[in-house]
Scaffold this motif. Structure first.
Motif, PDB file in Angstrom:
ATOM      1  N   ILE A  60     -36.768  11.097 -12.339  1.00  0.00           N
ATOM      2  CA  ILE A  60     -35.483  11.364 -12.986  1.00  0.00           C
ATOM      3  C   ILE A  60     -34.516  10.210 -12.726  1.00  0.00           C
ATOM      4  O   ILE A  60     -34.331   9.800 -11.581  1.00  0.00           O
ATOM      5  CB  ILE A  60     -34.833  12.653 -12.417  1.00  0.00           C
ATOM      6  N   CYS A  61     -33.908   9.740 -13.795  1.00  0.00           N
ATOM      7  CA  CYS A  61     -32.868   8.716 -13.683  1.00  0.00           C
ATOM      8  C   CYS A  61     -31.600   9.263 -14.343  1.00  0.00           C
ATOM      9  O   CYS A  61     -31.636   9.690 -15.492  1.00  0.00           O
ATOM     10  CB  CYS A  61     -33.319   7.451 -14.409  1.00  0.00           C
ATOM     11  N   THR A  62     -30.498   9.263 -13.607  1.00  0.00           N
ATOM     12  CA  THR A  62     -29.236   9.722 -14.192  1.00  0.00           C
ATOM     13  C   THR A  62     -28.153   8.681 -13.949  1.00  0.00           C
ATOM     14  O   THR A  62     -28.119   8.065 -12.878  1.00  0.00           O
ATOM     15  CB  THR A  62     -28.819  11.099 -13.625  1.00  0.00           C
ATOM     16  N   LEU A  63     -27.298   8.486 -14.926  1.00  0.00           N
ATOM     17  CA  LEU A  63     -26.215   7.523 -14.744  1.00  0.00           C
ATOM     18  C   LEU A  63     -25.209   8.053 -13.728  1.00  0.00           C
ATOM     19  O   LEU A  63     -24.765   7.339 -12.846  1.00  0.00           O
ATOM     20  CB  LEU A  63     -25.519   7.242 -16.081  1.00  0.00           C
ATOM     21  N   LEU A  64     -24.845   9.345 -13.884  1.00  0.00           N
ATOM     22  CA  LEU A  64     -23.834   9.923 -12.997  1.00  0.00           C
ATOM     23  C   LEU A  64     -24.409  11.146 -12.295  1.00  0.00           C
ATOM     24  O   LEU A  64     -25.269  11.837 -12.834  1.00  0.00           O
ATOM     25  CB  LEU A  64     -22.601  10.338 -13.799  1.00  0.00           C
ATOM     26  N   ASN A  65     -23.904  11.394 -11.099  1.00  0.00           N
ATOM     27  CA  ASN A  65     -24.353  12.545 -10.315  1.00  0.00           C
ATOM     28  C   ASN A  65     -23.141  13.146  -9.627  1.00  0.00           C
ATOM     29  O   ASN A  65     -22.311  12.416  -9.083  1.00  0.00           O
ATOM     30  CB  ASN A  65     -25.380  12.073  -9.275  1.00  0.00           C
ATOM     31  N   ASP A 106     -34.362  10.462  -8.665  1.00  0.00           N
ATOM     32  CA  ASP A 106     -35.026   9.237  -8.215  1.00  0.00           C
ATOM     33  C   ASP A 106     -34.141   8.003  -8.346  1.00  0.00           C
ATOM     34  O   ASP A 106     -34.195   7.105  -7.520  1.00  0.00           O
ATOM     35  CB  ASP A 106     -36.314   9.044  -9.006  1.00  0.00           C
ATOM     36  N   TYR A 107     -33.354   7.948  -9.424  1.00  0.00           N
ATOM     37  CA  TYR A 107     -32.486   6.784  -9.651  1.00  0.00           C
ATOM     38  C   TYR A 107     -31.119   7.285 -10.103  1.00  0.00           C
ATOM     39  O   TYR A 107     -31.024   8.050 -11.062  1.00  0.00           O
ATOM     40  CB  TYR A 107     -33.074   5.877 -10.731  1.00  0.00           C
ATOM     41  N   ILE A 108     -30.080   6.852  -9.381  1.00  0.00           N
ATOM     42  CA  ILE A 108     -28.719   7.325  -9.669  1.00  0.00           C
ATOM     43  C   ILE A 108     -27.813   6.114  -9.901  1.00  0.00           C
ATOM     44  O   ILE A 108     -27.815   5.170  -9.103  1.00  0.00           O
ATOM     45  CB  ILE A 108     -28.175   8.148  -8.480  1.00  0.00           C
ATOM     46  N   GLY A 109     -27.022   6.165 -10.973  1.00  0.00           N
ATOM     47  CA  GLY A 109     -26.051   5.110 -11.233  1.00  0.00           C
ATOM     48  C   GLY A 109     -24.889   5.199 -10.267  1.00  0.00           C
ATOM     49  O   GLY A 109     -24.665   4.309  -9.442  1.00  0.00           O
ATOM     50  N   PHE A 110     -24.146   6.287 -10.354  1.00  0.00           N
ATOM     51  CA  PHE A 110     -22.971   6.481  -9.494  1.00  0.00           C
ATOM     52  C   PHE A 110     -22.860   7.947  -9.081  1.00  0.00           C
ATOM     53  O   PHE A 110     -23.012   8.835  -9.923  1.00  0.00           O
ATOM     54  CB  PHE A 110     -21.675   6.147 -10.251  1.00  0.00           C
ATOM     55  N   ASP A 111     -22.559   8.185  -7.818  1.00  0.00           N
ATOM     56  CA  ASP A 111     -22.154   9.528  -7.368  1.00  0.00           C
ATOM     57  C   ASP A 111     -20.666   9.661  -7.627  1.00  0.00           C
ATOM     58  O   ASP A 111     -19.895   8.737  -7.315  1.00  0.00           O
ATOM     59  CB  ASP A 111     -22.414   9.691  -5.863  1.00  0.00           C
ATOM     60  N   ILE A 112     -20.253  10.810  -8.177  1.00  0.00           N
ATOM     61  CA  ILE A 112     -18.825  11.029  -8.454  1.00  0.00           C
ATOM     62  C   ILE A 112     -18.406  12.407  -7.946  1.00  0.00           C
ATOM     63  O   ILE A 112     -19.254  13.212  -7.547  1.00  0.00           O
ATOM     64  CB  ILE A 112     -18.488  10.906  -9.963  1.00  0.00           C
TER      65      ILE A 112
END
Ligand code: IMP
Ligand code: MG
Length: 182
Positions: free
Chosen positions: A130-135, A147-153
């Motif tokens: 799983i790849c997500t831009l935002l979390n 598995d891959y995260i752009g930014f935690d917000i």
């Protein structure tokens, strides 16, 4: 800056600029290329509508042979989750025995991700990343491995770069945060 929602003006402020997003995407792509390698074929599943812009930018940096598939899910009305996920358009293509990378715009409660994992497992995918831009880590309802995260917000509602407020503002090249009303 402001947006109109339910006939009310709401303040928004930029959270990630166009440049910050593009720089981060190149870094995530490097991570994916390093961990998945450049030889094994990969099926990319783009979660519509929200992830279409992120996915379009990200996949251009991936080095392995890829097939691009889509699934259209819906769980939101306005700025809150309805709690149940509707599959508006089922998964295109066949994932049986294949390595899959899901590209999502944002993970909030994690329900969409769990729904997708069930769906891909029932279609007998060999592996799913799983790849997500935002979390929004503070909003997860159950343990959700990403598995891959752009930014935690934080928990505030965000719009732009694919993310919408009742269908609007997806075309913004940056991501903005809706300020809670005072
Ligand atoms: P989850 O199932 O609660 O993890 O929610 C995931 C979906 O809700 C995302 O794919 C988005 O479509 C939507 N969503 C969650 N938070 C936001 C937000 O801040 N802005 C826009 N859409 C959001
Ligand atoms: Mg989404």
């Amino acid at each position: 800056m402001h947006v109109i929602f339910n006939e009310k003006k709401m303040d928004v402020h930029t959270l990630f600029s166009k440049e910050q997003i593009q720089t981060r995407i190149q870094t995530i792509a490097k991570e994916i290329n390093q961990s998945l390698g450049s030889k094994d074929p990969l099926v990319i599943v783009i979660v519509l509508n929200g992830a279409f812009i992120f996915a379009a930018d990200l996949v251009r940096y991936l080095e392995m042979p890829t097939e691009i598939e889509t699934i259209r899910l819906k769980s939101y009305e306005g700025t809150s989750s309805t709690g149940h996920i509707q599959m508006m358009t089922p998964l295109s293509g066949n994932v049986e025995g294949k390595n899959v990378l899901v590209i999502e715009d944002i993970v909030e409660t994690g329900r969409t991700i769990h729904f997708l994992l069930n769906e891909l497992n029932s279609k007998k995918a060999k592996s799913v990343k799983i790849c997500t831009l935002l979390n929004k880590p503070d909003a997860h309802e159950s343990p959700t491995h990403l598995d891959y995260i752009g930014f935690d917000i934080g928990k505030n509602f965000v719009i732009g770069y694919g993310l919408d407020l009742d269908g609007m503002y997806r075309n913004w090249p940056y991501i903005a945060e809706l300020m809670p009303s005072k």
